[in-house]
Motif scaffolding. Structure first.
Motif, PDB file in Angstrom:
ATOM      1  N   TRP A   1       0.596  -1.134   0.165  1.00 17.86           N
ATOM      2  CA  TRP A   1      -0.133   0.140   0.154  1.00 17.86           C
ATOM      3  C   TRP A   1       0.867   1.102   0.097  1.00 17.86           C
ATOM      4  O   TRP A   1       0.605   2.246  -0.706  1.00 17.86           O
TER       5      TRP A   1
ATOM      6  N   ARG B   1      -4.959  -0.089   3.144  1.00 14.86           N
ATOM      7  CA  ARG B   1      -5.849   0.189   2.415  1.00 14.86           C
ATOM      8  C   ARG B   1      -6.030   1.679   2.856  1.00 14.86           C
ATOM      9  O   ARG B   1      -6.101   2.061   3.964  1.00 14.86           O
ATOM     10  N   ASP B   2      -6.859   2.696   2.135  1.00 16.30           N
ATOM     11  CA  ASP B   2      -7.024   4.007   2.501  1.00 16.30           C
ATOM     12  C   ASP B   2      -8.022   4.107   3.368  1.00 16.30           C
ATOM     13  O   ASP B   2      -7.849   5.019   4.372  1.00 16.30           O
TER      14      ASP B   2
ATOM     15  N   ARG C   1      -0.806   9.529  -1.309  1.00 20.96           N
ATOM     16  CA  ARG C   1      -1.306   8.347  -0.679  1.00 20.96           C
ATOM     17  C   ARG C   1      -1.997   8.902   0.591  1.00 20.96           C
ATOM     18  O   ARG C   1      -2.823   8.427   1.103  1.00 20.96           O
ATOM     19  N   PHE C   2      -1.267   9.551   1.238  1.00 22.35           N
ATOM     20  CA  PHE C   2      -1.659  10.144   2.515  1.00 22.35           C
ATOM     21  C   PHE C   2      -0.984  11.695   2.865  1.00 22.35           C
ATOM     22  O   PHE C   2      -0.018  11.915   2.372  1.00 22.35           O
TER      23      PHE C   2
ATOM     24  N   GLN D   1      -5.728  11.350   6.109  1.00 28.85           N
ATOM     25  CA  GLN D   1      -6.521  11.500   4.528  1.00 28.85           C
ATOM     26  C   GLN D   1      -5.475  12.540   3.922  1.00 28.85           C
ATOM     27  O   GLN D   1      -5.377  13.575   4.406  1.00 28.85           O
TER      28      GLN D   1
END
Length: 162
Positions: free
Chosen positions: A16, A141-142, A44-45, A95
């Motif tokens: 990930w 995962r997100d 991604r983050f 997020q």
């Protein structure tokens, strides 16, 4: 010729983390050598950096890694917390886009628009020191990323005492 498969490529959190990295093989090679490669923040983050003094003030009693982990879990953060090599900083993966609106005294945030936007990332299987490690497991995962509200709840645990 068969490509080299590093054991790190079998870890779901590692997969990930590198899923949006330009050269994931280099990250896997660094992890295989025991290094902490820099992964770009903002795609991604995002990340919220919390000084250890702030986080540990939310712990009642002896400030062990288990107690600090429980403080994060109590407010709904179950994944994505990295402890720095010097144990002076907790980085919470949040997020993407969170950093744009984050303005909380005593903390910093890093997102896609920040000039220095890299996280020295230990292998996701590294769950204790010495060196940087994941206090809470790397997201796979997100949906496992923390939200700003979770971090604010952690900070609220210590604000009344300030």
């Amino acid at each position: 010729m068969t490509p080299v498969v590093h054991p790190t490529q079998r870890h779901p959190g590692a997969l990930w983390l590198v899923s949006r990295v330009v050269h994931p093989r280099l990250v896997h090679e660094a992890w295989a050598l025991g290094q902490t490669p820099a992964i770009e923040i903002g795609h991604r983050f995002d990340a919220i950096n919390l000084p250890s003094g702030i986080v540990e003030a939310a712990v009642t009693g002896i400030r062990t890694d288990d107690a600090v982990e429980m403080a994060f879990r109590r407010v709904g953060i179950g994944h994505g917390v990295v402890v720095s090599r010097r144990r002076d900083l907790y980085t919470v993966l949040v997020q993407p886009g969170t950093a744009r609106a984050w303005r909380v005294s005593g903390t910093t945030s890093v997102g896609v628009h920040d000039h220095l936007r890299y996280l020295c990332t230990p292998h996701p299987g590294r769950r204790e020191g010495p060196g940087a490690f994941w206090l809470l497991p790397a997201p796979e995962r997100d949906g496992q990323l923390a939200e700003a509200g979770h971090v604010l709840r952690l900070l609220a645990l210590i604000r009344p005492q300030a």
